[in-house]
Structures are given as structure tokens and as C-alpha cells.
Design an enzyme around this catalytic site. Structure first.
Site, PDB file in Angstrom:
ATOM      1  N   THR A 214       0.809  -1.222   0.000  1.00 51.35           N
ATOM      2  CA  THR A 214       0.000   0.000   0.000  1.00 51.35           C
ATOM      3  C   THR A 214       0.842   1.272   0.000  1.00 51.35           C
ATOM      4  O   THR A 214       0.638   2.162  -0.825  1.00 51.35           O
ATOM      5  CB  THR A 214      -0.930   0.026   1.233  1.00 51.35           C
ATOM      6  OG1 THR A 214      -1.617  -1.208   1.321  1.00 51.35           O
ATOM      7  CG2 THR A 214      -1.939   1.150   1.127  1.00 51.35           C
TER       8      THR A 214
ATOM      9  N   LYS B 118      -6.796   3.987   5.838  1.00 52.91           N
ATOM     10  CA  LYS B 118      -5.471   3.768   6.427  1.00 52.91           C
ATOM     11  C   LYS B 118      -4.705   5.085   6.498  1.00 52.91           C
ATOM     12  O   LYS B 118      -4.821   5.927   5.607  1.00 52.91           O
ATOM     13  CB  LYS B 118      -4.673   2.780   5.577  1.00 52.91           C
ATOM     14  CG  LYS B 118      -5.280   1.396   5.491  1.00 52.91           C
ATOM     15  CD  LYS B 118      -4.465   0.524   4.548  1.00 52.91           C
ATOM     16  CE  LYS B 118      -5.087  -0.853   4.402  1.00 52.91           C
ATOM     17  NZ  LYS B 118      -4.363  -1.666   3.404  1.00 52.91           N
ATOM     18  N   ASP B 119      -3.884   5.224   7.524  1.00 54.09           N
ATOM     19  CA  ASP B 119      -3.083   6.448   7.669  1.00 54.09           C
ATOM     20  C   ASP B 119      -2.187   6.678   6.462  1.00 54.09           C
ATOM     21  O   ASP B 119      -2.118   7.781   5.919  1.00 54.09           O
ATOM     22  CB  ASP B 119      -2.254   6.414   8.960  1.00 54.09           C
ATOM     23  CG  ASP B 119      -1.497   5.109   9.161  1.00 54.09           C
ATOM     24  OD1 ASP B 119      -0.955   4.556   8.185  1.00 54.09           O
ATOM     25  OD2 ASP B 119      -1.451   4.634  10.310  1.00 54.09           O
TER      26      ASP B 119
END
Length: 203
Positions: A90, A172-173
């Protein structure tokens, strides 16, 4: 003589109309080309994890008119972008899409990796110098400081002399922080578990 004069007049009239029509068509073509070059008021970047580009064409008939079809038909569609790197995690993926380069250049080589200078494992978006916003946990201590290059979102901000706004939102961060870039006005992500909060960072 009158017939000759009428023919000359008719020919001149038709010739003039033809020239005007050509000019009008040329002006229309120039205006269309100029419209493409105009600065857009809104830029939306969407990254869908595990979605290959060919899914747009493969499932085209399954999409509604207001979703992907609208984005493809009315937006800017990048059809031939390939980033030659592995692994396709990611963090490196988001960084590659938004910087236009590979992990060897932008520095996000994985979601986590061993930093030999710091002599420790590091997370791609972690930043102990940042503070959590919206939570008391350390889940907000994130920033893109490990990313070595600018993003398209950074460049858009610079192009507008920082008057433009960049807001990145993801579950997600790393999906918010990395695409938002170094100059984002805000980056929000979801802190799951028991908290269930949308949080941010002070970066």
C-alpha cells in the site's frame, strides 16, 4: 450581363460563406483545445486497492453513469502508467501513484522496513515529531517525512501559490498521509479498534 453579374455575385457570396464557416470551425477547434488547458477548479484522486486498470473496461457495462463512467468521460484518464517495482504494498503504491516515480526515488520502499541509519524498523508514515489530533493514542503520529520527493498534490499547491487546498481522506493512515503530500492542508484516516474515530496529525 445581368446573368453574369448574378453568377459572380452568387459565387462570391458562397465563397465568403464557405470561408466564414471554415473560420468558425477553426475557432471552435481552438476553443476546444484551449478548454483542455484551462486550470481545473477541482482535482480528485482516487486509488482503489487491488483494482487493476483493465477493470474499468472489463466491467464498463456494470458501472452507473454517475460513478467511474463520469470520471472517465469527463475527467482526465491516465491509461498507460506503469511503475516497475516490487513489492506492491500500500505505502509504495500510493507514493508511486502520487509522486509519479518508483520507491528507489521517492523512498517509500515498503509499508515497513529496517532503517540502517536509525538501526530500527520503521513504518512508512510514522513520525514521532508529529502529534495526534482527534485521539489520545499514538495513531495520529504520522507524516510523509520519509517520502523524499514531492507529490502531484504538493505541485498543485505550489502552482496555486499555496492558495489551493489539499485534503486527503483514507481508511489507512498511509493512504491519506502519502497522497496528501508534504503540503496537505489536512489528512484524515480512520482509527479502528475500540476507538472508531476519524483522526489526523499535526504535521
Amino acid at each position: 450581363m445581368k446573368k453574369l453579374f448574378s453568377l459572380i455575385f452568387m459565387f462570391s457570396f458562397l465563397f465568403s460563406c464557405s470561408i466564414l464557416a471554415q473560420r468558425k470551425e477553426k475557432t471552435k477547434e481552438i476553443n476546444q483545445n484551449t478548454a483542455i488547458a484551462e486550470t481545473p477548479k477541482l482535482v480528485v484522486g482516487i486509488v482503489v486497492d487491488q483494482m487493476r486498470y483493465d477493470y474499468l473496461t472489463r466491467f464498463w457495462n456494470e458501472y452507473g453513469e454517475g460513478g467511474f463512467k463520469r470520471l472517465v468521460n469527463e475527467g482526465f484518464n491516465c491509461k498507460n502508467h506503469h511503475f516497475n517495482y516490487a513489492p506492491t504494498s500500500t505505502g509504495p503504491g500510493h507514493a508511486s501513484v502520487y509522486t509519479g516515480t518508483t520507491p528507489a526515488t521517492h523512498g517509500i520502499i515498503g509499508n515497513e522496513w529496517y532503517d540502517k541509519i536509525a538501526d530500527q524498523d520503521v513504518y512508512c508514515a510514522s513520525d514521532s515529531a508529529s502529534n495526534s489530533v482527534g485521539t489520545t493514542s499514538d495513531a495520529g503520529k504520522m507524516s510523509p517525512h520519509r517520502m523524499l520527493t514531492s507529490t502531484i498534490t504538493d505541485q498543485l499547491r505550489l502552482h496555486t501559490q499555496m492558495r489551493g487546498k489539499t485534503i486527503a481522506i483514507a481508511l489507512k493512515d498511509r493512504g491519506a498521509v502519502l497522497p496528501g503530500g508534504h503540503t496537505a492542508n489536512a489528512a484524515y484516516w480512520f482509527e479502528g479498534g475500540e476507538n472508531g474515530l476519524w483522526i489526523s496529525s499535526s504535521y
